[in-house]
Scaffold this active site. Structure first.
Site, PDB file in Angstrom:
ATOM      1  NE  ARG A  25       0.341  -7.029  12.544  1.00 55.93           N
ATOM      2  CZ  ARG A  25       0.033  -7.601  11.589  1.00 55.93           C
ATOM      3  NH1 ARG A  25       0.285  -6.915  10.395  1.00 55.93           N
ATOM      4  NH2 ARG A  25      -0.099  -8.844  11.534  1.00 55.93           N
ATOM      5  CG  HIS A  73      -4.003  -4.935   7.280  1.00 54.17           C
ATOM      6  ND1 HIS A  73      -3.877  -5.129   8.680  1.00 54.17           N
ATOM      7  CD2 HIS A  73      -3.229  -6.105   6.952  1.00 54.17           C
ATOM      8  CE1 HIS A  73      -3.078  -6.184   8.904  1.00 54.17           C
ATOM      9  NE2 HIS A  73      -2.516  -6.576   8.033  1.00 54.17           N
ATOM     10  CD  GLU A 102      -4.913  -2.668  10.607  1.00 56.84           C
ATOM     11  OE1 GLU A 102      -4.289  -1.858  10.367  1.00 56.84           O
ATOM     12  OE2 GLU A 102      -5.134  -3.860  10.369  1.00 56.84           O
TER      13      GLU A 102
HETATM   14  N1  NAD Z   1       0.303  -5.710   5.563  1.00 57.09           N
HETATM   15  C1  NAD Z   1      -0.109  -7.046   5.617  1.00 57.09           C
HETATM   16  O1  NAD Z   1      -0.880  -7.459   5.226  1.00 57.09           O
HETATM   17  C2  NAD Z   1       1.151  -7.992   6.275  1.00 57.09           C
HETATM   18  C3  NAD Z   1       1.437  -9.104   5.566  1.00 57.09           C
HETATM   19  C4  NAD Z   1       2.335  -9.984   6.235  1.00 57.09           C
HETATM   20  C5  NAD Z   1       3.145  -9.455   7.285  1.00 57.09           C
HETATM   21  N2  NAD Z   1       2.964  -8.398   7.808  1.00 57.09           N
HETATM   22  C6  NAD Z   1       3.690  -7.715   9.068  1.00 57.09           C
HETATM   23  O2  NAD Z   1       4.755  -7.765   8.770  1.00 57.09           O
HETATM   24  C7  NAD Z   1       5.884  -8.125   9.764  1.00 57.09           C
HETATM   25  C8  NAD Z   1       6.993  -8.868   8.986  1.00 57.09           C
HETATM   26  O3  NAD Z   1       6.843 -10.191   8.207  1.00 57.09           O
HETATM   27  P1  NAD Z   1       7.847 -10.869   7.756  1.00 57.09           P
HETATM   28  O4  NAD Z   1       6.965 -11.996   7.164  1.00 57.09           O
HETATM   29  O5  NAD Z   1       8.877 -10.318   7.095  1.00 57.09           O
HETATM   30  O6  NAD Z   1       8.364 -11.730   9.040  1.00 57.09           O
HETATM   31  P2  NAD Z   1       9.677 -12.227   9.532  1.00 57.09           P
HETATM   32  O7  NAD Z   1       9.318 -12.776  11.021  1.00 57.09           O
HETATM   33  O8  NAD Z   1      10.140 -12.773   8.616  1.00 57.09           O
HETATM   34  O9  NAD Z   1      10.296 -10.937   9.872  1.00 57.09           O
HETATM   35  C9  NAD Z   1      10.159  -9.955  11.067  1.00 57.09           C
HETATM   36  C10 NAD Z   1      11.258  -9.118  11.246  1.00 57.09           C
HETATM   37  O10 NAD Z   1      11.214  -8.432  12.303  1.00 57.09           O
HETATM   38  C11 NAD Z   1      12.428  -8.488  13.253  1.00 57.09           C
HETATM   39  N3  NAD Z   1      12.074  -8.504  14.927  1.00 57.09           N
HETATM   40  C12 NAD Z   1      11.338  -9.241  15.474  1.00 57.09           C
HETATM   41  N4  NAD Z   1      11.283  -8.799  16.875  1.00 57.09           N
HETATM   42  C13 NAD Z   1      12.394  -7.818  16.807  1.00 57.09           C
HETATM   43  C14 NAD Z   1      12.825  -7.367  17.825  1.00 57.09           C
HETATM   44  N5  NAD Z   1      12.322  -7.324  19.012  1.00 57.09           N
HETATM   45  N6  NAD Z   1      13.495  -6.152  17.604  1.00 57.09           N
HETATM   46  C15 NAD Z   1      13.912  -5.850  16.259  1.00 57.09           C
HETATM   47  N7  NAD Z   1      13.369  -6.669  15.318  1.00 57.09           N
HETATM   48  C16 NAD Z   1      12.826  -7.553  15.566  1.00 57.09           C
HETATM   49  C17 NAD Z   1      13.047  -9.687  12.890  1.00 57.09           C
HETATM   50  O11 NAD Z   1      14.462  -9.671  13.014  1.00 57.09           O
HETATM   51  C18 NAD Z   1      12.869  -9.642  11.548  1.00 57.09           C
HETATM   52  O12 NAD Z   1      13.715  -8.954  10.522  1.00 57.09           O
HETATM   53  C19 NAD Z   1       4.674  -9.304  10.399  1.00 57.09           C
HETATM   54  O13 NAD Z   1       5.128  -9.639  11.428  1.00 57.09           O
HETATM   55  C20 NAD Z   1       3.486  -8.571  10.182  1.00 57.09           C
HETATM   56  O14 NAD Z   1       3.337  -7.908  11.366  1.00 57.09           O
HETATM   57  C21 NAD Z   1       1.970  -7.394   7.276  1.00 57.09           C
HETATM   58  O1  3PG Z   2       0.314 -10.527   9.215  1.00 59.23           O
HETATM   59  C1  3PG Z   2       0.041 -10.994   8.171  1.00 59.23           C
HETATM   60  O2  3PG Z   2       0.028 -11.993   7.611  1.00 59.23           O
HETATM   61  C2  3PG Z   2      -0.850  -9.936   7.457  1.00 59.23           C
HETATM   62  O3  3PG Z   2      -1.007  -8.660   8.429  1.00 59.23           O
HETATM   63  C3  3PG Z   2      -1.909 -10.083   7.015  1.00 59.23           C
HETATM   64  O4  3PG Z   2      -3.171 -10.136   7.589  1.00 59.23           O
HETATM   65  P1  3PG Z   2      -4.662 -10.725   7.077  1.00 59.23           P
HETATM   66  O5  3PG Z   2      -4.381 -12.104   7.078  1.00 59.23           O
HETATM   67  O6  3PG Z   2      -5.641 -10.036   8.099  1.00 59.23           O
HETATM   68  O7  3PG Z   2      -4.788  -9.903   5.659  1.00 59.23           O
END
Ligand code: NAD
Ligand code: 3PG
Length: 402
Positions: free
Chosen positions: A232, A283, A260
């Protein structure tokens, strides 16, 4: 059950929801006021969203019981407002993590070989092997992970396949777990920043992680290192990143930005997009066919389970700890009125009930209820209950360890 889907969603998911009897309203372009109005009109039981913001007025507009985040990060949902009203919020953990790890590696390779700049010059009719022949290569370099959740873990085998060493900081990463994953555990994000050639951030956005990657982190990074953020935008202090890109040659690959747009197409005038050391995507981390099919299937599973059992998988807003201090264990004959009798006495003693469950033994002759209480009932009250109701076989009071 009525399901309002206010974001782009796979056809396979729409069909599966309809197949088990849901009335599906698919309006992928709704947001803000138009979404509030549609909730008021449609009165859905379930709201499904991707990055569409879910705000408190939406909960007041209709009888929503469950919000499903068809993705991983749920920072765009007002979870506190949902919790206050007893509305479930669920997500689809791990279903798009491979897609995001693939994009992160795409950005790493693109930064190292400056692939986007190569393409732009070629499209402009210019051959420039001289300029683009400079690259460091990934083999033998160190990848530093900040966060080893679902996506962070998908980064590890991919890095190993490129011959990279992996170091990581994650709040709950133990030395044993790091050894199992084949990575080196670091004590702090700054230790990762100092020792890595490429850094990739995979944290959830929370009040604690907001702005966590700032000036001190970028100052600790190696000159000219690569910085990837697909989690994020708000986790990174963007002004500090721009300074590091300009003054320390840091190259960044970003998929997410604090500024964004939430719509699929919009203007984007953030100054960072014009930085020559930035390779930015829109994104799109989760946006592969494979990931979206997996997300749709998980969303369907969540709603089907809710419809058929009243239970909800992957809930993110249940209390981790309640104020309960004691558990009252009631072994009883499985007849009407026993639990009402016990609860009536608890109410008369003005003790608040937290969680409770009732399990039934084979043959449905006897059952055990476990009732978590905010304070201990008196021995006298328990003795009286047993005398008053012959269907109570035994009462036991356990003190909960904090
Ligand atoms: N770009 C994209 O399209 C996309 C897609 C999926 C996820 N994401 C983002 O990526 C992030 C991670 O996804 P994931 O599937 O690995 O999730 P996940 O829940 O498996 O991992 C989250 C990580 O954040 C850490 N965390 C949570 N709260 C915390 C805190 N207070 N202090 C320190 N660390 C903390 C957790 O320990 C873990 O390592 C999501 O939360 C989302 O925002 C983006
Ligand atoms: O947290 C997620 O799963 C990603 O940021 C994906 O976001 P989107 O579904 O809007 O592509």
């Amino acid at each position: 059950m009525r399901v309002l889907i206010a974001d782009k969603f796979e056809r396979s998911g729409l069909e599966a929801l309809q197949a088990f009897g849901c009335e599906v309203i698919y309006q992928p372009d709704l947001k803000d006021d138009s979404l509030v109005a549609e909730i008021r009109r449609v009165r859905p039981d379930v709201l499904v969203v991707r990055s569409t913001r879910v705000t408190e007025p939406m909960f007041d507009a209709g009888p929503i019981k469950l919000v499903v985040r068809a993705g991983a990060g749920y920072n765009t949902i007002d979870v506190a407002a949902a919790s206050k009203r007893g509305i479930y919020v669920s997500n689809c953990p791990g279903k798009n993590s491979i897609a995001v790890a693939e994009l992160a590696f795409g950005l790493i390779l693109a930064l190292d070989r400056r692939i986007a700049d190569n393409v732009i010059e070629l499209r402009q009719g210019r051959w420039n092997k001289k300029e683009f022949s400079k690259a460091r290569g990934l083999y033998g370099r160190t990848l530093g992970l900040i966060g080893v959740g679902q996506i962070g873990q998908e980064m590890i085998p991919r890095a190993h396949a490129f011959g990279m060493k992996v170091i990581a900081w994650s709040r709950s990463l133990t030395p044993e777990r790091a050894a199992t994953l084949g990575i080196a555990r670091k004590d702090s994000p700054l230790d990762v920043a100092r020792e890595a050639d490429v850094i990739s951030v995979h944290l959830a956005l929370t009040p604690e992680t907001r702005g966590m990657i700032g000036a001190e982190f970028f100052a600790a990074m190696r000159e000219g290192a690569y910085f990837i953020n697909t989690s994020r935008g708000e986790i990174v202090d963007q002004a500090a990143l721009i300074k590091a890109m300009r003054e320390r040659g840091i190259r960044a690959g970003l998929d997410v930005y604090a500024s964004e747009p939430t719509a699929g197409t919009d203007d984007f005038n953030d100054e960072i997009a014009r930085e020559p050391n930035l390779y930015g995507t829109h994104h799109i981390g989760a946006s592969t066919d494979q990931a979206q099919e997996a997300i749709a299937a998980e969303t369907v599973r969540i709603i089907k389970t809710f419809k058929e059992t009243g239970k909800v998988p992957n809930v993110v807003n249940l209390a981790e700890r309640t104020p309960a201090t004691h558990t009252l264990v009631v072994r009883h004959r499985d007849r009407p009125g026993v639990l009402a009798h016990v609860l009536g006495a608890i109410r008369a003693a003005e003790i608040n009930v937290q969680e409770m469950e009732n399990i039934v033994f084979a043959g449905a002759q006897a059952a055990i209820a476990r009732i978590n209480l905010e304070s201990a009932p008196s021995r006298e009250m328990l003795d009286r209950l047993q005398v008053e109701n012959p269907d109570i076989i035994e009462l036991d009071l356990l003190e909960l360890k904090s």
